[in-house]
Design an enzyme around this catalytic site. Structure first.
Site: not given
Length: 380
Positions: A90, A334
């Site tokens: 991420c 996201h």
């Protein structure tokens, strides 16, 4: 020899764009990772004085084959421009920008860096068959060796419990993120940073009227009696973001405003509590910049899970009311490999385009127990 801080100050972000963020399987479902990346690469490169010396894109679950290179060629960049794909899960998009800044300081400029993710078109993968059994599909790559390979959602739930972050506090924070994103979109705050893709011009995920009371109805997702739900977690999303980085001296000569990178760090923590990875990264980046959290005017943190980021804010003594004022990943979404770069685009909009202050911070945690942070100073 120049200090680390002096070397960091040599890199300036002078362009920053992103795509709309789509929900997996919906608005951007037919757009590949390379195509999403090409959109932002073309937009950012067009704002530079010449072709970049290097392209760096973060990506987690793409098709391989060096997505950054494919995206650069699809964007129409010269074939002489090399490209690199990086994976820090991420944190990939922010790590790509950190790496890009270091290349600029080393004399390679300009650099276009960012990240891309298309959860919608990510290929299905399988472990090789064993003992005549059928191949077994895996949903994600391992974050750590088997004994420590904990799912991010479960880890966030356990972290929230250990740090005393209540379900009520998580739901209230998630509702506020959506409310802020809806208001920011209505004000047109995202208009100058978004590059349309196939007729999609706005983020798909933010929901109006999402209250803590509505979120309280969702059951726990990752364990019985837990506090992390689909309502106070981020979505699974598609999107891309990129920035253009040049030497401060070159930008100064051209009179260009931008974000000077004055602190950058990546750090590791226990892989069983990966959500805390951004805490030491923030501390190290702020120390390099010579700043404290009270000096920051704009703070953008990737909101993977409300409980996780609230635990990080508590550890860093940051008031949640100061973070992600236009909404964060809980509302906007996201797109894993792109999210860290999205944070920097948001900083650019607020500090440069809107002139909201001087100092900004972007930070993101990653699977496997890592984190990356970037501290910037607006130069106008």
């Amino acid at each position: 020899m120049p200090s680390r801080n002096e070397r960091a100050s040599d890199a300036l972000i002078v362009a920053a764009r992103r795509t709309p963020i789509g929900t997996a399987g919906r608005a951007l479902a037919g757009v590949t990772a390379a195509q999403l990346g090409a959109v932002v690469l073309e937009a950012v490169a067009s704002e530079l004085e010449g072709p970049p010396a290097e392209v760096i894109l973060g990506n987690c679950m793409g098709p391989g084959g060096d997505v950054a290179r494919v995206a650069a060629l699809e964007a129409g960049l010269p074939s002489s421009v090399p490209a690199l794909t990086v994976d820090r899960q991420c944190a990939s998009g922010l790590a790509a920008i950190e790496l890009g800044a270091r290349l600029v300081r080393a004399g390679s400029a300009p650099v276009v860096a960012g990240g891309v993710e298309s959860a919608s078109t990510a290929p299905w993968r399988y472990w090789p068959p064993r003992d005549g059994e059928a191949p077994v599909r895996y949903e994600r790559a391992p974050f750590a060796p088997p004994a420590d390979d904990i799912d991010m959602g479960l880890a966030a739930d356990l972290l929230a419990e250990e740090r005393g972050v209540s379900r009520q506090r998580q739901d209230a924070y998630a509702a506020e993120s959506h409310a802020r994103a809806v208001l920011a979109a209505a004000r047109g705050e995202f208009a100058d940073e978004i590059v349309p893709v196939g007729g999609v011009v706005a983020d798909e995920r933010p929901r109006s009227g999402l209250t803590p009371e509505r979120l309280a109805r969702f059951p726990a997702t990752f364990r019985e009696g837990g506090t992390v739900t689909v309502g106070n977690s981020c979505g699974i999303n598609d999107g891309a973001a990129a920035v253009g980085i040049v030497p401060v001296t070159a930008a100064g000569a051209a009179g260009r405003p931008g974000l000077r990178i004055i602190g950058a760090a990546s750090a590791g923590v226990a892989p069983t509590r990966p959500g805390l990875g951004l805490v030491p990264a923030v501390e190290q980046a702020l120390a390099e910049a010579g700043l404290g959290t009270d000096d920051l005017d704009v703070i953008e943190v990737n909101e993977a899970f409300a409980g996780q980021v609230l635990a990080c804010y508590d550890a860093l003594a940051i008031d949640p009311a100061r973070v992600c004022l236009g909404g964060g990943a809980l509302a906007l979404g996201h797109p894993w490999g792109a999210s860290g770069a999205v944070l920097v685009v948001r900083l650019f909009t607020q500090l440069v385009r809107q002139g909201r202050g001087r100092y900004g911070l972007a930070a993101v945690a990653a699977g496997g127990g890592q984190g990356t942070a970037l501290v910037v100073e607006a130069c106008r």
